[in-house]
Design a protein around this motif. Structure first.
Motif, PDB file in Angstrom:
ATOM      1  N   GLY A  35       0.822  -1.202   0.000  1.00 54.43           N
ATOM      2  CA  GLY A  35       0.000   0.000   0.000  1.00 54.43           C
ATOM      3  C   GLY A  35       0.855   1.251   0.000  1.00 54.43           C
ATOM      4  N   TRP A  36       0.276   2.320  -0.521  1.00 60.40           N
ATOM      5  CA  TRP A  36       0.870   3.656  -0.413  1.00 60.40           C
ATOM      6  C   TRP A  36      -0.016   4.482   0.512  1.00 60.40           C
ATOM      7  CZ3 TRP A  36       5.498   5.372  -2.166  1.00 60.40           C
ATOM      8  CH2 TRP A  36       6.137   4.638  -3.174  1.00 60.40           C
ATOM      9  N   PHE A  37       0.623   5.177   1.421  1.00 58.43           N
ATOM     10  CA  PHE A  37      -0.053   6.088   2.328  1.00 58.43           C
ATOM     11  C   PHE A  37       0.643   7.437   2.244  1.00 58.43           C
ATOM     12  CE2 PHE A  37      -2.780   3.211   4.813  1.00 58.43           C
ATOM     13  CZ  PHE A  37      -2.295   1.989   4.388  1.00 58.43           C
ATOM     14  N   ARG A  38      -0.010   8.469   2.728  1.00 59.63           N
ATOM     15  CA  ARG A  38       0.627   9.781   2.754  1.00 59.63           C
ATOM     16  C   ARG A  38       0.238  10.524   4.017  1.00 59.63           C
ATOM     17  NH1 ARG A  38      -2.672  12.672  -2.266  1.00 59.63           N
ATOM     18  NH2 ARG A  38      -4.687  12.907  -1.199  1.00 59.63           N
ATOM     19  N   ALA A  40       0.323  14.572   5.369  1.00 60.91           N
ATOM     20  CA  ALA A  40       0.587  15.989   5.208  1.00 60.91           C
ATOM     21  C   ALA A  40       0.842  16.604   6.581  1.00 60.91           C
ATOM     22  CB  ALA A  40      -0.599  16.666   4.531  1.00 60.91           C
ATOM     23  N   PRO A  41       1.531  17.744   6.629  1.00 63.27           N
ATOM     24  CA  PRO A  41       1.817  18.388   7.914  1.00 63.27           C
ATOM     25  C   PRO A  41       0.542  18.662   8.699  1.00 63.27           C
ATOM     26  CG  PRO A  41       3.111  19.395   6.179  1.00 63.27           C
ATOM     27  CD  PRO A  41       2.168  18.454   5.496  1.00 63.27           C
ATOM     28  N   GLY A  42       0.540  18.259   9.954  1.00 66.15           N
ATOM     29  CA  GLY A  42      -0.609  18.513  10.814  1.00 66.15           C
ATOM     30  C   GLY A  42      -1.793  17.603  10.582  1.00 66.15           C
ATOM     31  N   LYS A  43      -1.639  16.615   9.701  1.00 72.01           N
ATOM     32  CA  LYS A  43      -2.750  15.714   9.403  1.00 72.01           C
ATOM     33  C   LYS A  43      -2.361  14.278   9.707  1.00 72.01           C
ATOM     34  CE  LYS A  43      -4.963  18.523   5.837  1.00 72.01           C
ATOM     35  NZ  LYS A  43      -5.560  18.523   4.473  1.00 72.01           N
ATOM     36  N   GLU A  44      -3.371  13.438   9.817  1.00 77.30           N
ATOM     37  CA  GLU A  44      -3.122  12.017  10.049  1.00 77.30           C
ATOM     38  C   GLU A  44      -2.695  11.332   8.745  1.00 77.30           C
ATOM     39  OE1 GLU A  44      -6.173  11.213  13.778  1.00 77.30           O
ATOM     40  OE2 GLU A  44      -6.459  10.172  11.874  1.00 77.30           O
ATOM     41  N   ARG A  45      -2.012  10.216   8.897  1.00 81.81           N
ATOM     42  CA  ARG A  45      -1.634   9.432   7.734  1.00 81.81           C
ATOM     43  C   ARG A  45      -2.897   8.884   7.067  1.00 81.81           C
ATOM     44  NH1 ARG A  45       3.177   5.216   8.498  1.00 81.81           N
ATOM     45  NH2 ARG A  45       4.085   7.184   9.178  1.00 81.81           N
ATOM     46  N   GLU A  46      -2.951   8.952   5.744  1.00 78.20           N
ATOM     47  CA  GLU A  46      -4.132   8.481   5.034  1.00 78.20           C
ATOM     48  C   GLU A  46      -3.758   7.524   3.921  1.00 78.20           C
ATOM     49  OE1 GLU A  46      -6.302  11.605   3.091  1.00 78.20           O
ATOM     50  OE2 GLU A  46      -4.626  12.195   1.811  1.00 78.20           O
ATOM     51  N   PHE A  47      -4.691   6.643   3.641  1.00 76.72           N
ATOM     52  CA  PHE A  47      -4.526   5.663   2.579  1.00 76.72           C
ATOM     53  C   PHE A  47      -4.583   6.327   1.217  1.00 76.72           C
ATOM     54  CE2 PHE A  47      -4.920   1.794   0.295  1.00 76.72           C
ATOM     55  CZ  PHE A  47      -5.934   1.965  -0.642  1.00 76.72           C
ATOM     56  N   CYS A  96       5.439   3.784   1.461  1.00 74.15           N
ATOM     57  CA  CYS A  96       4.932   2.496   1.022  1.00 74.15           C
ATOM     58  C   CYS A  96       5.021   1.524   2.198  1.00 74.15           C
ATOM     59  CB  CYS A  96       5.674   1.950  -0.188  1.00 74.15           C
ATOM     60  SG  CYS A  96       7.375   1.461   0.084  1.00 74.15           S
ATOM     61  N   ALA A  97       4.141   0.546   2.173  1.00 72.60           N
ATOM     62  CA  ALA A  97       4.059  -0.424   3.252  1.00 72.60           C
ATOM     63  C   ALA A  97       3.711  -1.786   2.685  1.00 72.60           C
ATOM     64  CB  ALA A  97       3.002   0.011   4.268  1.00 72.60           C
ATOM     65  N   ALA A  98       4.196  -2.832   3.326  1.00 69.33           N
ATOM     66  CA  ALA A  98       3.960  -4.193   2.856  1.00 69.33           C
ATOM     67  C   ALA A  98       3.186  -4.973   3.905  1.00 69.33           C
ATOM     68  CB  ALA A  98       5.281  -4.891   2.552  1.00 69.33           C
ATOM     69  N   ARG A  99       2.259  -5.789   3.415  1.00 67.95           N
ATOM     70  CA  ARG A  99       1.380  -6.564   4.289  1.00 67.95           C
ATOM     71  C   ARG A  99       1.609  -8.028   4.019  1.00 67.95           C
ATOM     72  NH1 ARG A  99      -4.141  -8.251   4.021  1.00 67.95           N
ATOM     73  NH2 ARG A  99      -4.976  -8.393   6.136  1.00 67.95           N
ATOM     74  N   ARG A 100       1.901  -8.795   5.079  1.00 62.03           N
ATOM     75  CA  ARG A 100       2.299 -10.211   4.916  1.00 62.03           C
ATOM     76  C   ARG A 100       1.185 -11.090   4.395  1.00 62.03           C
ATOM     77  NH1 ARG A 100       5.777 -10.142   9.516  1.00 62.03           N
ATOM     78  NH2 ARG A 100       3.917 -10.300  10.791  1.00 62.03           N
ATOM     79  N   SER A 101      -0.041 -10.766   4.591  1.00 65.92           N
ATOM     80  CA  SER A 101      -1.151 -11.633   4.212  1.00 65.92           C
ATOM     81  C   SER A 101      -1.416 -11.596   2.716  1.00 65.92           C
ATOM     82  CB  SER A 101      -2.416 -11.201   4.953  1.00 65.92           C
ATOM     83  OG  SER A 101      -3.529 -11.935   4.502  1.00 65.92           O
ATOM     84  N   THR A 102      -1.835 -12.722   2.142  1.00 62.88           N
ATOM     85  CA  THR A 102      -2.195 -12.773   0.727  1.00 62.88           C
ATOM     86  C   THR A 102      -3.687 -12.534   0.515  1.00 62.88           C
ATOM     87  OG1 THR A 102      -2.453 -15.161   0.867  1.00 62.88           O
ATOM     88  CG2 THR A 102      -0.318 -14.327   0.124  1.00 62.88           C
ATOM     89  N   SER A 103      -4.434 -12.362   1.607  1.00 62.46           N
ATOM     90  CA  SER A 103      -5.863 -12.085   1.451  1.00 62.46           C
ATOM     91  C   SER A 103      -6.055 -10.666   0.940  1.00 62.46           C
ATOM     92  CB  SER A 103      -6.583 -12.274   2.784  1.00 62.46           C
ATOM     93  OG  SER A 103      -6.110 -11.325   3.732  1.00 62.46           O
ATOM     94  N   GLY A 119       8.415   1.883   4.704  1.00 64.64           N
ATOM     95  CA  GLY A 119       9.583   2.605   4.265  1.00 64.64           C
ATOM     96  C   GLY A 119       9.731   3.894   5.042  1.00 64.64           C
ATOM     97  N   GLN A 120      10.763   4.660   4.685  1.00 67.85           N
ATOM     98  CA  GLN A 120      11.076   5.887   5.426  1.00 67.85           C
ATOM     99  C   GLN A 120      10.324   7.101   4.885  1.00 67.85           C
ATOM    100  OE1 GLN A 120      12.867   4.779   2.929  1.00 67.85           O
ATOM    101  NE2 GLN A 120      13.211   6.634   1.719  1.00 67.85           N
ATOM    102  N   GLY A 121       9.747   6.957   3.706  1.00 65.18           N
ATOM    103  CA  GLY A 121       8.955   8.040   3.132  1.00 65.18           C
ATOM    104  C   GLY A 121       9.727   8.879   2.133  1.00 65.18           C
TER     105      GLY A 121
END
Length: 128
Positions: A35-38, A40-47, A96-103, A119-121
């Motif tokens: 997945g990719w997430f982002r 922004a300053p002062g905001k929560e991480r979003e999908f 970016c983030a990786a998820r171990r499940s194949t579901s 990742g570090q962003g």
């Protein structure tokens, strides 16, 4: 264990394009959803977007649908995020983030806590 390294961020004018890359180490990366997430300053991480281990399934946030495309090349252990028609509100650090499940459940891949490796962003800045 998987290590992720993002690249491709930078400064663009509104309407421009960027392609982010997420390079992974580890022989089993091809079995991970990504997945990719982002954030922004002062905001929560979003999908932003996600892709299944095979690349056969993708899912996007409404805010980027039709402008961003996620893809992967398992032979290169790399996932891409092509970002077109960039807007100032796309400005953020992209992870970016990786998820171990194949579901594959769209309500699950949108949740950052479901991912095992990050990742570090890379910074994306879009000027108006």
């Amino acid at each position: 264990q998987v290590q992720l390294v993002e690249s491709g961020g930078g400064l663009k004018q509104a309407g421009g394009s960027l392609r982010l890359s997420c390079a992974a180490s580890g022989r089993t990366f091809s079995s991970y959803a990504v997945g990719w997430f982002r954030q922004a300053p002062g905001k929560e991480r979003e999908f932003v977007a996600a892709i299944s281990w095979s690349g056969g399934n993708t899912h996007y946030a409404d805010s980027v649908k039709g402008r961003f495309t996620i893809s992967r090349d398992n032979a290169k252990n790399t996932v891409y995020l092509q970002m077109n028609s960039l807007k100032p509100e796309d400005t953020a650090v992209y992870y970016c983030a990786a998820r171990r499940s194949t579901s594959w459940y769209v309500e699950v891949v949108e949740v950052s806590d479901e991912y095992d490796y990050w990742g570090q962003g890379t910074q994306v800045t879009v000027s108006s």
